[in-house]
Design a protein around this motif. Structure first.
Motif, mmCIF file in Angstrom:
data_model
loop_
_atom_site.group_PDB
_atom_site.id
_atom_site.type_symbol
_atom_site.label_atom_id
_atom_site.label_comp_id
_atom_site.label_asym_id
_atom_site.label_seq_id
_atom_site.Cartn_x
_atom_site.Cartn_y
_atom_site.Cartn_z
ATOM 1 N N ILE A 365 43.349 31.676 92.913
ATOM 2 C CA ILE A 365 43.080 31.240 94.285
ATOM 3 C C ILE A 365 41.810 30.404 94.383
ATOM 4 O O ILE A 365 41.613 29.689 95.362
ATOM 5 N N PHE A 366 40.946 30.503 93.372
ATOM 6 C CA PHE A 366 39.728 29.701 93.328
ATOM 7 C C PHE A 366 39.790 28.766 92.129
ATOM 8 O O PHE A 366 40.290 29.152 91.061
ATOM 9 N N ASP A 367 39.275 27.566 92.275
ATOM 10 C CA ASP A 367 39.079 26.704 91.122
ATOM 11 C C ASP A 367 38.116 27.400 90.163
ATOM 12 O O ASP A 367 37.037 27.863 90.564
ATOM 13 N N GLU A 368 38.493 27.469 88.893
ATOM 14 C CA GLU A 368 37.715 28.252 87.929
ATOM 15 C C GLU A 368 36.279 27.767 87.802
ATOM 16 O O GLU A 368 35.334 28.566 87.793
ATOM 17 N N ASP A 369 36.088 26.456 87.706
ATOM 18 C CA ASP A 369 34.734 25.921 87.566
ATOM 19 C C ASP A 369 33.906 26.172 88.817
ATOM 20 O O ASP A 369 32.712 26.510 88.728
ATOM 21 N N PHE A 370 34.535 26.004 89.982
ATOM 22 C CA PHE A 370 33.813 26.260 91.233
ATOM 23 C C PHE A 370 33.412 27.732 91.331
ATOM 24 O O PHE A 370 32.317 28.064 91.790
ATOM 25 N N LEU A 371 34.321 28.626 90.894
ATOM 26 C CA LEU A 371 34.041 30.054 90.960
ATOM 27 C C LEU A 371 32.876 30.422 90.045
ATOM 28 O O LEU A 371 31.961 31.161 90.438
ATOM 29 N N SER A 372 32.902 29.905 88.828
ATOM 30 C CA SER A 372 31.815 30.167 87.894
ATOM 31 C C SER A 372 30.491 29.616 88.423
ATOM 32 O O SER A 372 29.460 30.288 88.366
ATOM 33 N N ASP A 373 30.544 28.403 88.946
ATOM 34 C CA ASP A 373 29.330 27.795 89.509
ATOM 35 C C ASP A 373 28.801 28.612 90.685
ATOM 36 O O ASP A 373 27.579 28.770 90.848
ATOM 37 N N PHE A 374 29.721 29.122 91.499
ATOM 38 C CA PHE A 374 29.332 29.921 92.661
ATOM 39 C C PHE A 374 28.576 31.178 92.225
ATOM 40 O O PHE A 374 27.498 31.489 92.744
ATOM 41 N N LEU A 375 29.139 31.911 91.258
ATOM 42 C CA LEU A 375 28.484 33.127 90.788
ATOM 43 C C LEU A 375 27.139 32.807 90.129
ATOM 44 O O LEU A 375 26.148 33.517 90.332
ATOM 45 N N TYR A 376 27.104 31.727 89.353
ATOM 46 C CA TYR A 376 25.855 31.322 88.708
ATOM 47 C C TYR A 376 24.806 30.967 89.763
ATOM 48 O O TYR A 376 23.633 31.354 89.635
ATOM 49 N N ASP A 377 25.250 30.252 90.801
ATOM 50 C CA ASP A 377 24.324 29.893 91.881
ATOM 51 C C ASP A 377 23.761 31.136 92.554
ATOM 52 O O ASP A 377 22.575 31.188 92.903
ATOM 53 N N LEU A 378 24.606 32.151 92.750
ATOM 54 C CA LEU A 378 24.124 33.386 93.376
ATOM 55 C C LEU A 378 23.068 34.069 92.514
ATOM 56 O O LEU A 378 22.072 34.595 93.032
ATOM 57 N N VAL A 379 23.294 34.082 91.204
ATOM 58 C CA VAL A 379 22.298 34.676 90.313
ATOM 59 C C VAL A 379 20.991 33.889 90.396
ATOM 60 O O VAL A 379 19.896 34.474 90.448
ATOM 61 N N GLU A 380 21.098 32.584 90.450
ATOM 62 C CA GLU A 380 19.904 31.744 90.581
ATOM 63 C C GLU A 380 19.209 31.969 91.926
ATOM 64 O O GLU A 380 17.975 31.986 92.003
ATOM 65 N N ILE A 381 20.004 32.134 92.971
ATOM 66 C CA ILE A 381 19.439 32.407 94.302
ATOM 67 C C ILE A 381 18.683 33.733 94.284
ATOM 68 O O ILE A 381 17.581 33.856 94.833
ATOM 69 N N ALA A 382 19.285 34.741 93.638
ATOM 70 C CA ALA A 382 18.601 36.029 93.503
ATOM 71 C C ALA A 382 17.334 35.874 92.676
ATOM 72 O O ALA A 382 16.289 36.462 93.003
ATOM 73 N N SER A 383 17.410 35.079 91.619
ATOM 74 C CA SER A 383 16.233 34.846 90.779
ATOM 75 C C SER A 383 15.120 34.181 91.578
ATOM 76 O O SER A 383 13.947 34.582 91.498
ATOM 77 N N ASP A 384 15.473 33.176 92.374
ATOM 78 C CA ASP A 384 14.471 32.505 93.202
ATOM 79 C C ASP A 384 13.837 33.486 94.185
ATOM 80 O O ASP A 384 12.627 33.442 94.438
ATOM 81 N N GLY A 385 14.673 34.373 94.746
ATOM 82 C CA GLY A 385 14.156 35.366 95.678
ATOM 83 C C GLY A 385 13.155 36.293 95.012
ATOM 84 O O GLY A 385 12.109 36.619 95.580
ATOM 85 N N LEU A 386 13.478 36.709 93.793
ATOM 86 C CA LEU A 386 12.567 37.592 93.073
ATOM 87 C C LEU A 386 11.290 36.855 92.667
ATOM 88 O O LEU A 386 10.198 37.439 92.674
#
Length: 418
Positions: A365-386
């Motif tokens: 249901i999700f484009d694989e590359d977009f899904l991977s990028d989305f999860l990676y972006d979230l980890v980066e967002i969490a990293s920036d927050g920390l």
């Protein structure tokens, strides 16, 4: 009685004095006998005596002469959650996640050394792989006994009625100020499916493709007879009043009378407190229990309780992720909403997480590359927050980058956690 006021005073008022900064966590681990035999309850109980006698722990809760919870000078508590198959470390909150982890690592080492003498190990898994060799081994704590009674009487035949004995999680408690609480509650509910993709580590007992079996067991249990106390959160909250209105759709199933727990037919909170026929007491709300994947507690914390226990050494990755997201909420909300809109997804939070937890291939249901990028972006967002906190806590996110890139959580990688 005014049910709305009772909810506000019990669940929302504690947030009036809260500011972001502190974080707390509870880490549960399956305790297994490596000889593929049942746990000896006396050995498990002996750990608590050992901590008292050798490391200065104090008895925190004792019932009928049995020590159930012990706490050290830092306020960190060691106990067993529901069952002696499931050991829990409840870590005192701090404004520095590294300090909590340092205390935990020390405790985990002490406890491991005790269990090594008996060929027992604590595993980094969300479900107990020794289930077929063990019994429930219930902890004789009145709250747990009440829950067990309710589940036995209300869970349909064919379902696992004693499932809390075999499940282990990582629970994160976040301090949030009351103004930000509706937004934070909404955000973490929207991220439920993403957290499931990153942290699922609960293989099923029946060898199905389920990767977060914990979800299914909670939601198919007797708790499903109670409205809105298990599963995911699909509501969006703009105000504190919205949260109160949501609470008033929930059910209660237990109270205390004459010093003893009593299970009751599940009843709506508003109905219970505002219908005189129930003979309710204001203090009955203190017995309210809920098991949502995202929950507001009477301790004044936003609790993320849907994350499985992680492989050993990685248990703080969910805590760090959740804390980092809290410090970067606007970016996280823009990212999750942008992703779902771009992918033209209209599924609810519940539907999305259910698909993930049951092992559905989300690239259908999700484009694989977009899904991977989305999860990676979230980890980066969490990293920036920390990084905004300036304490180096972002290092605890290290295991998540590979998971985002490969779209493989611990369960899908078939890690065992020993």
């Amino acid at each position: 009685m005014n049910a709305s006021k009772i909810i506000y005073d019990s669940f929302l008022k504690p947030f009036e004095s809260k500011e972001m900064g502190n974080v707390g966590c509870e880490l549960e681990f399956p305790l297994v006998n490596t000889k593929k035999k049942d746990i000896d309850v006396e050995v498990a109980r002996g750990l608590l005596d050992y901590l008292i006698e050798n490391y200065g722990f104090k008895t925190d809760i004792e019932e009928n002469g049995i020590i159930l919870f012990v706490t050290d000078k830092n306020g960190d508590c060691v106990s067993y959650d529901n069952s002696y198959n499931n050991i829990e470390f409840s870590m005192m909150y701090s404004d520095n996640l590294h300090r909590i982890k340092e205390r935990f690592d020390r405790l985990f080492k002490i406890v491991s050394e005790y269990f090594d003498k008996f060929s027992y190990k604590m595993l980094g898994l969300g479900t107990n792989p020794n289930k077929k060799y063990i019994t429930t081994n219930p902890v004789p704590f009145s709250t747990y006994q009440m829950v067990a009674k309710f589940l036995k009487e209300n869970t349909d035949d064919g379902k696992i009625k004693d499932f809390p004995a075999y499940l282990s999680s990582v629970q994160t408690h976040l301090d949030v100020n009351i103004e930000d609480l509706p937004f934070a509650y909404t955000l973490f509910a929207k991220l439920d499916f993403a957290r499931c993709m990153l942290f699922s580590n609960s293989p099923s007992f029946d060898k199905s493709k389920t990767i977060c079996y914990r979800d299914l067991l909670w939601e198919e249990s007797g708790f499903s007879k109670c409205r809105n106390i298990t599963g995911k959160v699909d509501e969006e909250f703009e105000t504190v009043d919205d949260i109160i209105d949501y609470f008033l759709t929930k059910d209660m199933f237990n109270i205390i009378r004459d010093g003893e727990y009593k299970t009751i037919t599940p009843v709506n909170i508003r109905e219970y407190f505002e219908n005189p026929s129930y003979n309710a007491k204001n203090e009955d709300i203190a017995q309210y229990l809920s098991f949502k994947t995202v929950e507001i507690t009477q301790r004044g914390t936003l609790e993320l309780r849907g994350d499985c226990q992680q492989p050993l050494g990685e248990g703080f990755s969910p805590v760090a992720f959740n804390l980092g997201i809290l410090y970067n909420m606007d970016e996280a909300m823009d990212t999750v909403e942008g992703f779902l809109n771009e992918q033209k997804i209209n599924l609810s939070n519940s539907e999305l997480r259910k698909m993930v937890s049951e092992g559905y291939d989300m690239t259908k249901i999700f484009d694989e590359d977009f899904l991977s990028d989305f999860l990676y972006d979230l980890v980066e967002i969490a990293s920036d927050g920390l990084m905004m906190r300036g304490l180096g806590e972002e290092k605890l996110l290290a295991p998540l980058y590979e998971r985002a890139v490969t779209l493989k959580c611990p369960a899908s990688k078939k890690k065992k956690g020993e």
